[in-house]
Design a protein around this motif. Structure first.
Motif, PDB file in Angstrom:
ATOM      1  N   HIS A 237       0.848  -1.198   0.000  1.00  0.00           N
ATOM      2  CA  HIS A 237       0.000   0.000   0.000  1.00  0.00           C
ATOM      3  C   HIS A 237       0.884   1.250   0.000  1.00  0.00           C
ATOM      4  CE1 HIS A 237      -2.984   2.948   1.223  1.00  0.00           C
ATOM      5  NE2 HIS A 237      -3.917   2.058   0.942  1.00  0.00           N
ATOM      6  N   PRO A 238       0.514   2.252  -0.809  1.00  0.00           N
ATOM      7  CA  PRO A 238       1.354   3.461  -0.856  1.00  0.00           C
ATOM      8  C   PRO A 238       1.553   4.108   0.524  1.00  0.00           C
ATOM      9  CG  PRO A 238      -0.227   3.485  -2.655  1.00  0.00           C
ATOM     10  CD  PRO A 238      -0.584   2.301  -1.794  1.00  0.00           C
ATOM     11  N   CYS A 281      -1.832  10.654  -1.674  1.00  0.00           N
ATOM     12  CA  CYS A 281      -1.181   9.488  -2.289  1.00  0.00           C
ATOM     13  C   CYS A 281      -0.350   9.895  -3.500  1.00  0.00           C
ATOM     14  CB  CYS A 281      -2.243   8.472  -2.713  1.00  0.00           C
ATOM     15  SG  CYS A 281      -1.522   7.010  -3.481  1.00  0.00           S
ATOM     16  N   VAL A 283       0.586   8.098  -5.930  1.00  0.00           N
ATOM     17  CA  VAL A 283       0.268   7.368  -7.163  1.00  0.00           C
ATOM     18  C   VAL A 283      -1.236   7.329  -7.430  1.00  0.00           C
ATOM     19  CG1 VAL A 283       2.367   5.967  -7.178  1.00  0.00           C
ATOM     20  CG2 VAL A 283       0.373   5.150  -5.921  1.00  0.00           C
ATOM     21  N   ALA A 284      -1.971   8.284  -6.847  1.00  0.00           N
ATOM     22  CA  ALA A 284      -3.432   8.286  -7.016  1.00  0.00           C
ATOM     23  C   ALA A 284      -3.809   8.514  -8.477  1.00  0.00           C
ATOM     24  CB  ALA A 284      -4.038   9.377  -6.153  1.00  0.00           C
ATOM     25  N   CYS A 288      -9.494   6.842  -7.831  1.00  0.00           N
ATOM     26  CA  CYS A 288      -9.243   6.836  -6.381  1.00  0.00           C
ATOM     27  C   CYS A 288     -10.088   7.880  -5.652  1.00  0.00           C
ATOM     28  CB  CYS A 288      -7.768   7.082  -6.096  1.00  0.00           C
ATOM     29  SG  CYS A 288      -6.675   5.909  -6.910  1.00  0.00           S
ATOM     30  N   PHE A 308      -4.434   0.090  -6.720  1.00  0.00           N
ATOM     31  CA  PHE A 308      -3.165  -0.167  -7.429  1.00  0.00           C
ATOM     32  C   PHE A 308      -2.074  -0.503  -6.422  1.00  0.00           C
ATOM     33  CE2 PHE A 308      -5.653   3.202  -9.477  1.00  0.00           C
ATOM     34  CZ  PHE A 308      -6.026   2.527 -10.631  1.00  0.00           C
TER      35      PHE A 308
HETATM   36 FE1  SF4 Z   1      -3.401   5.647  -3.613  1.00  0.00          FE
HETATM   37 FE2  SF4 Z   1      -5.498   5.082  -5.150  1.00  0.00          FE
HETATM   38 FE3  SF4 Z   1      -4.328   3.170  -3.752  1.00  0.00          FE
HETATM   39 FE4  SF4 Z   1      -5.737   5.017  -2.524  1.00  0.00          FE
HETATM   40  S1  SF4 Z   1      -6.529   3.511  -3.965  1.00  0.00           S
HETATM   41  S2  SF4 Z   1      -3.765   4.261  -1.905  1.00  0.00           S
HETATM   42  S3  SF4 Z   1      -5.272   6.828  -3.740  1.00  0.00           S
HETATM   43  S4  SF4 Z   1      -3.430   4.341  -5.440  1.00  0.00           S
END
Ligand code: SF4
Length: 320
Positions: A237-238, A281, A283-284, A288, A308
């Motif tokens: 998870h980011p 985030c 990488v959003a 998202c 992602f």
């Molecule tokens: Fe980031 Fe999207 Fe994953 Fe949320 S769902 S953690 S915004 S990549």
């Protein structure tokens, strides 16, 4: 099959109109140490208080030793709840300044009406075995070092004969060497007394050292959980990646890969739409902001709530 030491299912904790914990589930296995990690304000202390019976759930189910508390008669609920003891982060808040160490250690036995020569001998022997000798019994809390005060709090927790200890930032404010001693002590007591720990901390160095599994919390929800080894070596998870990358001592190989989070933890009064982490985030994507990701179990056994998970190659994206 052995019953879980504890399980929490779809727990919601509200304070007025604010939802501090939103649909959180976790399982604690017998004999393990589960870390609960997140920034302050993410709801971890609310979870600790609910598990220790100090905060009612607005909804959801708590089970201890495989028995659900909801629906059990009040006397049974009290018995089950006694199996969970909370180790407070600041012993000054749990140790009465007016009682001596001896009286403090005997107090839980007296409250439970189990005080006897044998039970006192058991507790005194336990205290002695962890470095609280007889010479400390007449002292008052203000005459103790930080490490000694934590040990007294630990003896009090164990005097109630729990099977689960919820330790809320147990090493906060201690010197590194005293921290190390306390962690070793917690580990040896867990093995000796067959305890399970829910270990709440924002200190990833400590969490990496003492836990078997970790659950990462963000704004009232779990965003990733798995074995400590998995999460620390290949965070999916980011938010987990950002937490680990900001902690340079966890893995020096990540020094060049630091992820700096934008902004502050949003207010739980108005959680963001879609993924709660999307505003911070790195990488959003568009989806998202509108669609909340579900906590899904990946092929390697961990659970991640992200559309992602990991863009670093070790886990495939779950959706488009
Ligand atoms: Fe980031 Fe999207 Fe994953 Fe949320 S769902 S953690 S915004 S990549």
């Amino acid at each position: 099959m052995t019953a879980l030491a504890l399980s929490l299912k779809n727990a919601i904790i509200r304070y007025g109109r604010m939802t501090a914990v939103d649909g959180l589930s976790l399982e604690l296995r017998p004999g393990e140490t589960l870390g609960l990690v997140g920034e302050s304000g993410c709801g971890k202390t609310s979870v600790a208080r609910a598990i220790a019976g100090l905060q009612p759930l607005s909804s959801g189910e708590l089970a201890i030793g495989g028995e659900a508390l909801g629906g059990s008669p009040a006397a049974r609920r009290r018995d089950l709840q006694r199996k969970v003891q909370l180790l407070f982060q600041d012993p000054a808040s749990s140790l009465s300044p007016r009682l001596t160490v001896g009286a403090l250690m005997a107090e839980p036995l007296k409250i439970r009406r189990t005080y006897s020569a044998e039970s006192w001998a058991r507790i005194a022997a336990l205290a002695e075995s962890i470095g609280l000798g007889k010479q400390l019994l007449p002292r008052y809390p203000h005459q103790l070092s930080g490490g000694q005060a934590r040990r007294v709090a630990l003896v009090r927790a164990i005097a109630a004969e729990p099977s689960i200890i919820v330790a809320d930032e147990p090493t906060a404010g201690l010197d590194i060497s005293v921290q190390g001693e306390l962690l070793n002590l917690l580990r040896s007591l867990r093995d000796r007394l067959q305890l399970s720990y829910l270990f709440i901390s924002h200190n990833l160095n400590v969490v990496g050292r003492v836990t078997d599994r970790v659950a990462i919390m963000y704004l009232g929800q779990i965003v990733e959980s798995g074995s400590t080894r998995q999460l620390f070596s290949t965070p999916a998870h980011p938010y987990t990646r950002a937490l680990l990358s900001s902690n340079l001592t966890v893995d020096t190989q990540r020094r060049g890969d630091r992820i700096v989070l934008k902004g502050e933890l949003p207010s739980p009064h108005e959680p963001p739409t879609g993924c709660r982490f999307h505003g911070r985030c790195p990488v959003a994507r568009a989806v998202c902001a509108t669609t909340q990701p579900r906590l899904e179990t990946l092929s390697d056994g961990r659970a991640v709530a992200c559309h992602f998970p990991s863009e670093t190659g070790f886990v495939q994206a779950m959706t488009g």
